[in-house]
Design a protein around this motif. Structure first.
Motif, PDB file in Angstrom:
ATOM      1  N   SER A  34      37.430 -14.574  13.636  1.00 55.70           N
ATOM      2  CA  SER A  34      38.823 -14.614  13.192  1.00 55.70           C
ATOM      3  C   SER A  34      39.362 -16.034  13.093  1.00 55.70           C
ATOM      4  O   SER A  34      40.188 -16.333  12.228  1.00 55.70           O
ATOM      5  N   ASN A  35      38.904 -16.930  13.962  1.00 52.38           N
ATOM      6  CA  ASN A  35      39.459 -18.283  13.989  1.00 52.38           C
ATOM      7  C   ASN A  35      38.643 -19.304  13.207  1.00 52.38           C
ATOM      8  O   ASN A  35      39.200 -20.332  12.779  1.00 52.38           O
ATOM      9  N   TRP A  36      37.333 -19.071  13.018  1.00 54.73           N
ATOM     10  CA  TRP A  36      36.486 -20.119  12.465  1.00 54.73           C
ATOM     11  C   TRP A  36      35.749 -19.757  11.190  1.00 54.73           C
ATOM     12  O   TRP A  36      35.100 -20.622  10.589  1.00 54.73           O
ATOM     13  N   SER A  37      35.822 -18.497  10.753  1.00 53.89           N
ATOM     14  CA  SER A  37      35.039 -18.113   9.578  1.00 53.89           C
ATOM     15  C   SER A  37      35.482 -18.884   8.325  1.00 53.89           C
ATOM     16  O   SER A  37      34.642 -19.375   7.556  1.00 53.89           O
ATOM     17  N   ALA A  38      36.797 -18.999   8.111  1.00 58.53           N
ATOM     18  CA  ALA A  38      37.281 -19.688   6.909  1.00 58.53           C
ATOM     19  C   ALA A  38      36.936 -21.178   6.952  1.00 58.53           C
ATOM     20  O   ALA A  38      36.458 -21.747   5.959  1.00 58.53           O
ATOM     21  N   LYS A  39      37.163 -21.812   8.083  1.00 61.48           N
ATOM     22  CA  LYS A  39      36.859 -23.244   8.211  1.00 61.48           C
ATOM     23  C   LYS A  39      35.360 -23.494   8.063  1.00 61.48           C
ATOM     24  O   LYS A  39      34.943 -24.456   7.413  1.00 61.48           O
ATOM     25  N   TYR A  40      34.544 -22.619   8.641  1.00 60.88           N
ATOM     26  CA  TYR A  40      33.097 -22.785   8.572  1.00 60.88           C
ATOM     27  C   TYR A  40      32.618 -22.696   7.125  1.00 60.88           C
ATOM     28  O   TYR A  40      31.808 -23.508   6.670  1.00 60.88           O
ATOM     29  N   LEU A  41      33.131 -21.698   6.403  1.00 60.02           N
ATOM     30  CA  LEU A  41      32.675 -21.512   5.025  1.00 60.02           C
ATOM     31  C   LEU A  41      33.088 -22.700   4.150  1.00 60.02           C
ATOM     32  O   LEU A  41      32.310 -23.154   3.303  1.00 60.02           O
ATOM     33  N   GLN A  42      34.291 -23.212   4.386  1.00 64.74           N
ATOM     34  CA  GLN A  42      34.790 -24.287   3.538  1.00 64.74           C
ATOM     35  C   GLN A  42      34.207 -25.642   3.923  1.00 64.74           C
ATOM     36  O   GLN A  42      33.748 -26.399   3.060  1.00 64.74           O
ATOM     37  N   ASP A  43      34.195 -25.963   5.217  1.00 70.07           N
ATOM     38  CA  ASP A  43      33.782 -27.299   5.648  1.00 70.07           C
ATOM     39  C   ASP A  43      32.276 -27.451   5.792  1.00 70.07           C
ATOM     40  O   ASP A  43      31.725 -28.521   5.525  1.00 70.07           O
TER      41      ASP A  43
END
Length: 419
Positions: free
Chosen positions: A245-254
């Protein structure tokens, strides 16, 4: 309990899970808007966010004491309206101290709500004599998707928090109060049957299993050392959940170089597969038993984290997060159910204590992955929750206690057809 009372109790409790899913999603998905409304700095925001699960743990502890005097249904009947009103308060205030009061009320009441909801779920599963716990958590997941969708509408149309929250609370609060009329608490006969079942298990076991069965039959306070494996599993599952919930979006983008739009897909896929897995999970428990289902879920979740850590591109990363939804979705509901089977004569106490580790995992997960990502790498950080989830395999036997086993030929015979 009668056939009709069980059916009504099951539907009303599913409604309560759904309402809580909507409420929680509306809060957590609008955190940026809340921060802007109250002018909270980035340094102060984590303090507010951490206070909610800490106070929720306190609420769970208080609920353990309350249910010694009143039934869990009474606690749930009044905790849910407080949670909804606290959400509305968070959207209606204008001063930081007002937000503090609203979030404090939300945290304390959500702890009582989570504990009492799962207490009722465990007692209803005992009355049914077969696995139904995953269905309740599926209703929560459905509510989470609905709440997140409503939050998207509010953000897209630039609606104020009060305008976003007021219609939802106005609809759900009376619905929850009306539904609470049909909560089906365990009755005295069920408690007596639980003790009899636990006592009978002593004759079927020896060694450590006999010790567990004897503890369950005695009705004495829950022995923490027997509950500890389930507490660890609960914490590890929520560490995995908070990582997504907290890191999936950041992980995929960065890390995987996706676009900002594509980075929103993993959590949506995770939510949908969590719902689907829970919707059919009870059938798997009845067919193969809880131990097999938990083992398969743990292996799938571990494989999902491995795919995420090794992914060469965004779509492979999305596949890994999708696998995580299917794997993790079964663990938490089955952990609550296992606590009820392990301590059938004191299931409310066991559930309240186990529920605290929900918030422990939520508190640890996101900061842990963030710190490891900064100090090491985010790919490497994904391996830590992977290992934690796989530790569940070591404790999988705790889900298969001989007391009131459900599934795989271990269902108790029923005297009524409760649907």
């Amino acid at each position: 309990m009668t056939d009709a009372r069980l059916r009504h109790g099951r539907l009303s409790l599913a409604l309560s899970f759904f309402v809580q899913g909507v409420t929680f999603a509306l809060l957590v998905t609008r955190i940026p808007a809340i921060q802007d409304r109250y002018g909270i700095s980035n340094a102060l925001l984590p303090v507010f966010l951490a206070a909610v699960p800490v106070l929720a743990g306190v609420g769970s502890v208080v609920t353990e004491k309350l249910v010694a005097r009143v039934r869990p249904g009474v606690v749930l009947r009044w905790a849910q309206p407080v949670v909804l009103l606290a959400l509305l308060g968070a959207g209606a205030g204008g001063e930081v101290w007002q937000l503090g009061i609203a979030l404090a009320a939300f945290g304390l009441s959500v702890g009582a709500l989570d504990a009492s909801m799962n207490m009722l779920g465990v007692s209803l599963q005992r009355a049914y004599g077969r696995s139904i716990m995953l269905g309740f958590h599926a209703a929560y997941s459905l509510g989470g998707i609905a709440g997140a969708s409503l939050a998207w509408v509010g953000a897209h149309w630039d609606l104020s928090l009060l305008v976003s929250y007021l219609p939802v609370v106005a609809l759900l609060l009376p619905a929850a109060l009306i539904g609470s009329r049909w909560y089906a608490d365990a009755d005295t006969d069920a408690d007596t049957d639980a003790k009899a079942d636990a006592a009978a298990a002593i004759n079927r076991t020896d060694g450590k299993d006999a010790e567990k069965a004897a503890g369950a039959a005695s009705g004495q306070p829950v022995a923490f050392r027997l509950l500890l494996p389930l507490c660890l599993v609960m914490a590890f599952a929520y560490i995995g959940d908070s990582t997504v919930s907290n890191w999936s979006a950041k992980y995929l983008q960065d890390v995987l170089g996706s676009s900002e739009e594509l980075a929103t897909v993993p959590y949506n896929a995770y939510m949908v597969t969590t719902l689907l897995g829970r919707a059919v999970g009870d059938l798997g428990v009845r067919r193969f038993g809880p131990v097999a289902v938990v083992r398969c879920g743990s292996l799938l979740a571990g494989a999902g984290f491995a795919v995420v850590a090794l992914a060469s591109g965004a779509w492979l990363g999305i596949l890994g997060f999708t696998m995580l939804g299917l794997g993790l979705c079964v663990i938490v509901p089955q952990t609550f159910a296992a606590a009820g089977r392990l301590f059938p004569a004191a299931s409310d106490i066991a559930v309240a204590r186990l529920n605290i580790f929900n918030y422990v995992g939520f508190l640890i997960g996101s900061p842990l992955v963030g710190a490891l990502g900064d100090l090491w790498s985010y790919r490497g950080a994904m391996l830590v929750p992977m290992v934690m989830v796989l530790v569940t395999l070591v404790y999988a036997h705790s889900f298969g206690t001989d007391v009131d086993r459900y599934g795989g030929g271990h269902e108790r015979p029923r005297t009524v057809d409760v649907g």
